[in-house]
Design a protein around this motif. Structure first.
Motif, mmCIF file in Angstrom:
data_model
loop_
_atom_site.group_PDB
_atom_site.id
_atom_site.type_symbol
_atom_site.label_atom_id
_atom_site.label_comp_id
_atom_site.label_asym_id
_atom_site.label_seq_id
_atom_site.Cartn_x
_atom_site.Cartn_y
_atom_site.Cartn_z
ATOM 1 N N UNK A 47 -11.436 -5.581 -18.146
ATOM 2 C CA UNK A 47 -11.924 -6.138 -19.409
ATOM 3 C C UNK A 47 -13.402 -6.525 -19.378
ATOM 4 N N UNK A 48 -13.924 -6.878 -18.214
ATOM 5 C CA UNK A 48 -15.346 -7.222 -18.116
ATOM 6 C C UNK A 48 -16.239 -6.053 -18.477
ATOM 7 N N UNK A 49 -15.883 -4.866 -17.990
ATOM 8 C CA UNK A 49 -16.650 -3.661 -18.311
ATOM 9 C C UNK A 49 -16.503 -3.301 -19.786
ATOM 10 N N UNK A 50 -15.293 -3.514 -20.334
ATOM 11 C CA UNK A 50 -15.085 -3.233 -21.758
ATOM 12 C C UNK A 50 -15.928 -4.173 -22.621
ATOM 13 N N UNK A 51 -15.991 -5.443 -22.240
ATOM 14 C CA UNK A 51 -16.820 -6.401 -22.966
ATOM 15 C C UNK A 51 -18.298 -6.029 -22.857
ATOM 16 N N UNK A 52 -18.723 -5.640 -21.658
ATOM 17 C CA UNK A 52 -20.111 -5.202 -21.477
ATOM 18 C C UNK A 52 -20.414 -4.003 -22.380
ATOM 19 N N UNK A 53 -19.462 -3.101 -22.518
ATOM 20 C CA UNK A 53 -19.655 -1.934 -23.387
ATOM 21 C C UNK A 53 -19.798 -2.359 -24.845
#
Length: 117
Positions: free
Chosen positions: A44-50
């Motif tokens: 989810x951290x990478x998805x939020x960064x995206x």
């Protein structure tokens, strides 16, 4: 850049629809990037960064760091970096470039040159 152009077009008197299209292209690309991040197991951290437009920075950090911020092997980070770059070009840079050129040409023909040209 694309958000500023989109907002500028939304505020224009003759072409607010082009602004909404520009913003939709940007948001759509970020959502696809977030879904790819989840599908590739980056979490989810990478998805939020995206979603906030920081995924390219995260990918480069993960490639260069000895302690990446997302899980995975070096090969996973290389694949995520490659996928993000490909998605940016295919779903954001090329469509935005072509669309914004078309909008500028239409506005120039009508005598309304935007401030960002």
């Amino acid at each position: 850049g694309d958000v500023a152009v989109g907002v500028s077009l939304v505020w224009s008197k003759s072409n607010p629809g082009a602004g909404y299209t520009t913003l939709a292209l940007t948001v759509g690309s970020l959502v696809v990037q977030a879904l790819l991040s989840i599908a590739m197991g980056q979490g989810p951290g990478a998805a939020l960064a995206a979603l906030v437009g920081a995924k390219p920075l995260l990918d480069v950090y993960n490639l260069l760091s000895k302690r990446p911020l997302t899980r995975g092997r070096k090969e996973d980070h290389v694949m995520a970096f490659t996928a993000t770059r490909g998605e940016e070009v295919v779903l954001q840079a090329l469509p935005q470039g072509f669309y914004q050129c078309l909008v500028v040409l239409q506005m120039a023909a009508e005598g309304e040159t935007p401030s960002w040209v």
